[in-house]
Design an enzyme around this catalytic site. Sequence first.
Site, PDB file in Angstrom:
ATOM      1  N   ASP A   1     -21.748 -10.722   5.361  1.00 40.77           N
ATOM      2  CA  ASP A   1     -20.499 -10.893   4.588  1.00 40.77           C
ATOM      3  C   ASP A   1     -20.045  -9.621   3.886  1.00 40.77           C
ATOM      4  OD1 ASP A   1     -21.816 -14.098   3.636  1.00 40.77           O
ATOM      5  OD2 ASP A   1     -20.594 -13.565   5.370  1.00 40.77           O
TER       6      ASP A   1
HETATM    7  N1  LIG Z   1     -24.727 -10.038  10.811  1.00 41.68           N
HETATM    8  C1  LIG Z   1     -23.905 -10.997  10.340  1.00 41.68           C
HETATM    9  N2  LIG Z   1     -24.002 -12.251  10.813  1.00 41.68           N
HETATM   10  C2  LIG Z   1     -23.177 -13.212  10.332  1.00 41.68           C
HETATM   11  C3  LIG Z   1     -22.244 -12.919   9.327  1.00 41.68           C
HETATM   12  C4  LIG Z   1     -22.168 -11.566   8.860  1.00 41.68           C
HETATM   13  O1  LIG Z   1     -21.323 -11.225   7.999  1.00 41.68           O
HETATM   14  N3  LIG Z   1     -23.004 -10.645   9.386  1.00 41.68           N
HETATM   15  N4  LIG Z   1     -21.459 -13.940   8.778  1.00 41.68           N
HETATM   16  C5  LIG Z   1     -22.023 -15.276   8.971  1.00 41.68           C
HETATM   17  C6  LIG Z   1     -21.254 -16.479   8.505  1.00 41.68           C
HETATM   18  N5  LIG Z   1     -21.783 -16.888   7.207  1.00 41.68           N
HETATM   19  C7  LIG Z   1     -20.871 -16.880   6.193  1.00 41.68           C
HETATM   20  O2  LIG Z   1     -19.681 -16.697   6.441  1.00 41.68           O
HETATM   21  C8  LIG Z   1     -23.133 -17.262   7.016  1.00 41.68           C
HETATM   22  C9  LIG Z   1     -23.807 -17.962   8.016  1.00 41.68           C
HETATM   23  C10 LIG Z   1     -25.134 -18.319   7.844  1.00 41.68           C
HETATM   24  C11 LIG Z   1     -25.811 -18.020   6.683  1.00 41.68           C
HETATM   25  C12 LIG Z   1     -27.237 -18.414   6.558  1.00 41.68           C
HETATM   26  O3  LIG Z   1     -27.856 -18.244   5.535  1.00 41.68           O
HETATM   27  N6  LIG Z   1     -27.781 -18.936   7.673  1.00 41.68           N
HETATM   28  C13 LIG Z   1     -29.225 -19.309   7.759  1.00 41.68           C
HETATM   29  C14 LIG Z   1     -29.430 -20.462   8.710  1.00 41.68           C
HETATM   30  C15 LIG Z   1     -28.481 -21.587   8.346  1.00 41.68           C
HETATM   31  C16 LIG Z   1     -28.625 -22.736   9.349  1.00 41.68           C
HETATM   32  O4  LIG Z   1     -29.471 -22.618  10.260  1.00 41.68           O
HETATM   33  O5  LIG Z   1     -27.893 -23.717   9.176  1.00 41.68           O
HETATM   34  C17 LIG Z   1     -29.973 -18.152   8.378  1.00 41.68           C
HETATM   35  O6  LIG Z   1     -29.430 -17.596   9.380  1.00 41.68           O
HETATM   36  O7  LIG Z   1     -31.091 -17.905   7.909  1.00 41.68           O
HETATM   37  C18 LIG Z   1     -25.140 -17.342   5.671  1.00 41.68           C
HETATM   38  C19 LIG Z   1     -23.805 -16.970   5.828  1.00 41.68           C
HETATM   39  C20 LIG Z   1     -22.348 -15.492  10.428  1.00 41.68           C
HETATM   40  N7  LIG Z   1     -23.264 -14.475  10.831  1.00 41.68           N
END
Ligand SMILES: Nc1nc2c(c(=O)[nH]1)N[C@@H](CN(C=O)c1ccc(C(=O)N[C@@H](CCC(=O)O)C(=O)O)cc1)CN2
Length: 288
Positions: A232
């Site tokens: 983000d």
């Molecule tokens: N490298 C990036 N990847 C993603 C971004 C980014 O800016 N840079 N944006 C996200 C979208 N997002 C908020 O907009 C977001 C998505 C997921 C998470 C998160 O903590 N996910 C967990 C797993 C959640 C699940 O399995 O339901 C994780 O990956 O550990 C935070 C913010 C999309 N990708």
Amino acid sequence: MPMTAAHTARLLITCADRPGIVQAVSSFLYHHGANIISLDQYATEEQGGTYFMRVEFALDRLQEVRDVLTRSFGDTVAAQYQMSWQLTLVGDIKKVGILVSKYDHALLELLWRWSRGLLPCEITQVVSNHEDLRDAVERFGVPYHVVKVTKENKVEAEAEIHELMAGNDVLVLARYMQILSSEFVEKWSYRVINIHHSFLPAFVGADPYRQAYEKGVKLIGATAHYVTADLDQGPIIEQAVERVSHRYTVEDLRELGEDVERNVLTRAVRWHLEDRVIVHDNKTIVFD
Ligand SMILES: Nc1nc2c(c(=O)[nH]1)N[C@@H](CN(C=O)c1ccc(C(=O)N[C@@H](CCC(=O)O)C(=O)O)cc1)CN2
């Protein structure tokens, strides 16, 4: 002869600012028989800063001369002013791949607008880490692929996603809830657009509506940004906010926020498709 998309091109330019750039670009286009339709520019300082330009022009036989025009611009004006630049043809319809998890609002907004001819692109496929949205997507005639992602298989899953999405010009994360690795992001440099459901930089990470509720905010918002390795933190393309009050529950915030997300993401994707966005210093210049 009425000009169509087939005869129209766009030039995006970034360079060190100095006198003569507009004259050099306009003379180049004039001597190649082009007619400037629109020209927008921005400089960071009165002089000596960084200069940005977006020029849209029409040219007969554009398809036939595109390679010569591109090579000639690169060898002359772009070299003289040490420009970073891109020349794209309006008729080259951009291919868009969409990544989604379970929330459907942003995805369906894009699919609906595309189906109505309101987004100048080809949506080539949707990839999700869940099966839930298959029917909704396939009703639009768009292929739907499921790639399960776990902490254990993330490398393989991202390799599969990259393979599926190869050939697309841009990827859109329409509430895709998996953090993309730096390796994946690097392959798609500034060609992945995410919709974050808060008014960044507030409330990064997961569940921003709950974070906002806990904070007692009076505004909620959404932010469309290019994806970078830092969650983000990528260059912001578009944002919007809506007023809320103490009477709103988390679900109220989410319901109102989803409308904001849909509109913000649509504008950001359309501006990218129309070559209106230049990224510089982790920020954007948007010639809207
Ligand atoms: N490298 C990036 N990847 C993603 C971004 C980014 O800016 N840079 N944006 C996200 C979208 N997002 C908020 O907009 C977001 C998505 C997921 C998470 C998160 O903590 N996910 C967990 C797993 C959640 C699940 O399995 O339901 C994780 O990956 O550990 C935070 C913010 C999309 N990708």
